[in-house]
Scaffold this motif. Structure first.
Motif, PDB file in Angstrom:
ATOM      1  N   LYS A   1      35.160 -28.763 -83.162  1.00  0.00           N
ATOM      2  CA  LYS A   1      35.103 -29.677 -82.024  1.00  0.00           C
ATOM      3  C   LYS A   1      34.425 -30.974 -82.446  1.00  0.00           C
TER       4      LYS A   1
ATOM      5  N   GLU B   1      28.592 -24.298 -81.327  1.00  0.00           N
ATOM      6  CA  GLU B   1      30.029 -24.452 -81.088  1.00  0.00           C
ATOM      7  C   GLU B   1      30.827 -24.395 -82.386  1.00  0.00           C
ATOM      8  N   ASN B   2      30.409 -25.160 -83.386  1.00  0.00           N
ATOM      9  CA  ASN B   2      31.188 -25.282 -84.628  1.00  0.00           C
ATOM     10  C   ASN B   2      30.702 -24.367 -85.740  1.00  0.00           C
TER      11      ASN B   2
ATOM     12  N   THR C   1      36.486 -23.686 -84.982  1.00  0.00           N
ATOM     13  CA  THR C   1      36.561 -24.443 -83.727  1.00  0.00           C
ATOM     14  C   THR C   1      36.748 -25.934 -83.994  1.00  0.00           C
TER      15      THR C   1
ATOM     16  N   GLY D   1      30.702 -31.336 -82.344  1.00  0.00           N
ATOM     17  CA  GLY D   1      30.343 -29.994 -81.908  1.00  0.00           C
ATOM     18  C   GLY D   1      28.929 -29.635 -82.314  1.00  0.00           C
TER      19      GLY D   1
END
Length: 606
Positions: free
Chosen positions: A58, A65-66, A56, A61
């Protein structure tokens, strides 16, 4: 040809270094329980990033998320492949629990204030609990220590030694151990906080002053904030005695007190033994008891050498084979930290790394390499840890460094073969990791982030979903990794590189003595033992090849135990399959492509 004064001095230096290799210098103190060989190959793994397959990436992040790598991601297969690659020691970076913006309060771990944390994931050098491991790295947070211990066992099963960070100079501002053994007191517990300095305090205080967070501390979107309270203020990790450090200081850390009064001419107070000394000894013994084989000691020169000279023997009473590596940047203190501080190895950053970096960037001079070995050779060249990447430095392939990972070829060969000392690689160096975007706190700076959750695409291609076979590497990445694998194979099997002496041939080839020889970009030397003689020829010119004849003077042949009038066969043992037959007095004709290395094994011609 008439020998110049400069050449004579060069020759004298070669005589000195070869004689010292053969017979230890009387100036040096004997090493206590030295490793069996100094030619270890250390592989630094940023543990949080190693096994993370999330792509991902981000900006700022979160963990969810990551993603984040785990201890369990470093599998038997991964370790087997690293051993096969040529690694002897693995440095797991970021193991000990540090401050983070990720909330683990549900597991009894106190929440950190984001105003004194760098990045969502946090810095691995802002230790929050010396007796615990980073919960990010555990599949089961409650079982996190057992997962680390299993990693140590897997590493040993693969015949790899385990190194972790020891961070002695500073701790996180909100240090609090919830996992300390019974009877252990926390840092600061019992300190006389009304005294700016007391030899038995663990911290330095600014009495009656409140700590103020630096201006413009970045807090990522979505992170809740609350006021940070610290009274009285404590000195900051990079020796800043101010209630309000700057954003560029190590503001998230607190300086530890080893009995040095910094505000009174750095006066030393080591008798009785300071409390911090005793607590740090117990911490090192704690990790040694878990099977850790050695410690990379963060900013070791910011801690008095007297402490090291006391604590390292204390640890080696328990584990004589334990190794200690000092991060140090002051050459004037090298000898002190080796022979009085009793370190096994020191960073060679301001010496060889800086010299080679300039050459890799196209503006250096090989005379710098000669200066390095002349300064370090003798009784401690074998104890300088050589590297071209680590977590603090910019990646070779980044736009801020060489821009091309292949430009490391001659520099890496020199790092690996110049002397008998250790070598270090940073994970992903061998596949050309190239940071190109800002990940979070550290911004876009050519480094792999220390502070953020992230995935490393080039390394993920080697991990290949947990197969660790490089199945997703492109052709250039495969070629680069093969270079590193071939180099490690060479140094691990070569007696001359492992155990032999060094002889610099620059003085015999510089200043137009050899046609086609570029004083600034070519570098030649010998490595020799009773069992093996090698000639190493390096071309640091990034754009031009060369044809020259390398001259090996009579003294060099005699130093190797060979006749200066003999006839010899030189067989290429690295990359180019070629065999030459030469007469010693006539030199060695060598053709070099740009940015290349040739290594010949010398044998008497039959």
């Amino acid at each position: 040809m008439k020998t110049t004064i400069k050449a004579a001095l060069w020759l004298a230096a070669n005589v000195l270094v070869t004689s010292i290799v053969a017979q230890p210098s009387p100036k040096s103190q004997p090493r206590m329980n030295p490793p069996q060989t100094d030619k270890i190959v250390l592989y630094q793994i940023y543990t949080r990033l190693f096994g993370n397959l999330n792509s991902t990436n981000k900006f700022y992040g979160t963990r969810d998320e990551n993603g984040t790598g785990k201890f369990n991601d470093i599998t038997d297969k991964a370790l087997k492949e690293l051993k096969k690659f040529g690694i002897s020691h693995v440095w797991y970076t970021g193991v000990i629990e540090h401050a983070t913006m990720t909330d683990y309060s549900a597991y009894g771990i106190p929440k950190d204030n984001p105003y004194v944390v760098k990045g969502i994931a946090g810095s691995p050098y802002a230790i929050k609990d010396y007796y615990d491991v980073n919960p990010d790295l555990a599949v089961d947070v409650r079982n996190r220590m057992a997962e680390f211990e299993a990693l140590v066992a897997r590493s040993h099963k693969a015949n790899l030694k385990v190194i972790i960070d020891f961070v002695p100079n500073h701790v996180a501002r909100q240090y609090k151990s919830d996992m300390k053994p019974s009877g252990v007191k926390d840092f600061g517990e019992g300190d006389k906080v009304e005294e700016a300095f007391n030899p038995q305090n663990n911290f330095y205080y600014l009495p009656n002053r409140k700590f103020l967070v630096p201006d413009n501390v970045p807090v990522p979107p979505g992170i809740s904030t609350f006021p940070y309270e610290e009274f009285p203020a404590k000195a900051t990790g990079n020796d800043v005695f101010s209630a309000k450090p700057s954003i560029n200081d190590w503001f998230e850390t607190v300086k530890l007190n080893y009995g040095v009064d910094y505000l009174n001419n750095r006066s030393r107070h080591f008798d009785p033994i300071p409390s911090t000394w005793l607590k740090m000894r117990d911490i090192l013994l704690y990790w040694a008891a878990k099977g850790v084989d050695g410690f990379r000691c963060d900013m070791a020169e910011m801690v008095p050498f007297e402490f090291w000279g006391w604590v390292i023997p204390e640890i080696k009473k328990v584990n004589p084979a334990a190794i200690f590596i000092a991060e140090i940047y002051n050459p004037a203190e090298y000898r002190n930290y080796l022979f009085n501080g009793k370190f096994d190895y020191l960073y060679d950053k301001v010496g060889l790394y800086d010299s080679l970096r300039r050459l890799m960037e196209g503006h250096g001079h090989t005379a710098d390499i000669t200066r390095v070995w002349q300064q370090e050779s003798g009784d401690f060249a074998n104890r300088m840890l050589r590297f071209l990447e680590n977590h603090d430095e910019q990646r070779i392939a980044s736009q801020y460094f060489a821009k091309n990972p292949f430009y490391a070829i001659p520099a890496m060969v020199v790092s690996a073969t110049l002397h008998t000392g250790p070598l270090m690689l940073y994970f992903g160096q061998e596949v050309g990791v190239t940071p190109t975007v800002a990940e979070g706190f550290s911004g876009e700076d050519g480094r792999t982030t220390m502070f953020d959750y992230w995935g490393v695409p080039e390394y993920q291609a080697w991990v290949n979903g947990g197969k660790f076979d490089g199945g997703k590497l492109n052709e250039d990445q495969q070629k680069l990794r093969k270079f590193y694998a071939d180099l490690l194979k060479l140094i691990n099997k070569s007696d001359a590189i492992q155990n032999g002496a060094f002889y610099d041939l620059q003085y015999a080839n510089n200043n137009g003595q050899s046609a086609g020889y570029n004083d600034a970009k070519h570098y030649v030397y010998l490595r020799h033992s009773d069992k093996q003689k090698l000639l190493v020829v390096c071309n640091f010119d990034l754009h031009n090849g060369a044809q020259t004849t390398v001259k090996i003077p009579s003294h060099a042949w005699e130093t190797m135990g060979l006749s200066a009038t003999g006839k010899y066969t030189l067989t290429e043992i690295f990359n180019h399959p070629q065999t030459l037959t030469v007469e010693a007095a006539q030199g060695v004709p060598v053709s070099m492509s740009e940015n290349s290395v040739r290594i010949f094994e010398i044998k008497s011609s039959k």
